[in-house]
Design a protein around this motif. Structure first.
Motif, PDB file in Angstrom:
ATOM      1  N   THR A 179      -4.530   2.511  -0.564  1.00 22.25           N
ATOM      2  CA  THR A 179      -3.977   3.156   0.620  1.00 22.25           C
ATOM      3  C   THR A 179      -3.935   2.196   1.797  1.00 22.25           C
TER       4      THR A 179
ATOM      5  N   THR B 292       3.561  -0.943   3.815  1.00 19.25           N
ATOM      6  CA  THR B 292       3.933   0.253   3.054  1.00 19.25           C
ATOM      7  C   THR B 292       5.443   0.451   3.085  1.00 19.25           C
TER       8      THR B 292
ATOM      9  N   THR C 263       0.827  -1.209   0.000  1.00 21.73           N
ATOM     10  CA  THR C 263       0.000   0.000   0.000  1.00 21.73           C
ATOM     11  C   THR C 263       0.860   1.258   0.000  1.00 21.73           C
ATOM     12  N   ARG C 264       0.206   2.364  -0.293  1.00 17.97           N
ATOM     13  CA  ARG C 264       0.821   3.673  -0.108  1.00 17.97           C
ATOM     14  C   ARG C 264       0.194   4.342   1.098  1.00 17.97           C
TER      15      ARG C 264
END
Length: 248
Positions: A213, A226, A175-176
């Motif tokens: 996200t 992340t 994810t970011r």
């Protein structure tokens, strides 16, 4: 393998005990953590006062400083042998989106990266977690793969785990960082002498929290992983900044 474990909730946190118990199944662990809750300490270092370390009956070492102090002192002088990696956690409460700028747990991992070691921060999405064993299992599985040469020491893994039984966790997602709205206002009060005091308000609600996200992954029942980097340079704006400076 030798692993240095730290956190920002303090050496007595159930999360750090769960992490140590999980990782010592296949490695030699050393726990060095703050002597009290230092949540929100970010990357601060203690520079004007001496740092004291104390070993406890369970072998954990507490430090009268920040999470960054713990990792820095451990690697640069306290430990006789340098560890192979640094793992920070298990933090009570998620560290997603803008939270990583304030998090002492992420800062502990960042300090490990500064000093040249693979590093990971792991948090669980609850301030009163019921399923620390799920986060501990995720940590164990991920740490066992951190020695993979495709993951460089220039990267920090920021991991967030839903507070769910392991059987209900759907898997892992890369994810970011998402983003939050601005923080809520401070709480204004007065102390017993009538002087104004202020309590920092809660973080803002999720804003950029869609698919891809960390917010979305955890909310959907996945472990969010992340990759973070220390270089804060906005490389896309370098030429524009140079043009802006040309006429000064």
């Amino acid at each position: 393998m030798k692993i240095l474990i730290s956190n920002d909730d303090g050496y007595q946190s159930p999360g750090i005990a769960a992490l140590a118990n999980a990782l010592q199944q296949f490695s030699e662990v050393t726990v060095i953590a703050p002597d009290r809750d230092r949540s929100g300490a970010s990357n601060s270092l203690t520079l004007e006062n001496p740092i004291r370390a104390r070993q406890h009956e369970n072998g954990f070492i507490s430090v009268n400083g920040t999470p960054t102090d713990c990792v820095h002192v451990a690697i640069t002088g306290l430990l006789e042998e340098e560890p192979d990696m640094v793992v920070a956690g298990i933090n009570n409460g998620a560290n997603m989106g803008d939270d990583v700028l304030y998090s002492g747990t992420v800062a502990a991992a960042t300090e490990g990266r500064f000093l040249g070691l693979p590093a990971m921060a792991i948090s669980i999405n609850s301030f009163s977690p019921q399923h620390l064993e799920s986060a501990a299992r995720a940590a164990l599985e991920l740490v066992q793969r951190l020695s993979d040469p495709s993951l460089t020491t220039e990267m920090i893994l920021n991991v967030n785990v839903p507070d769910l039984p392991w059987s209900e966790i759907k898997g892992y997602q890369s994810t970011r960082l998402g983003h939050r709205h601005k923080a809520e206002p401070v709480y204004k009060e007065r102390d017993p002498r009538g002087h104004p005091i202020y309590w920092v308000g809660p973080p803002g609600a999720e804003q950029d929290a869609g698919p891809g996200t960390d917010f979305y992954a955890v909310r959907s029942g996945y472990v969010s992983v992340t990759p973070l980097k220390v270089d804060l340079t906005n490389h896309q704006q370098l030429q524009q900044t140079a043009a802006w400076l040309k006429d000064i």
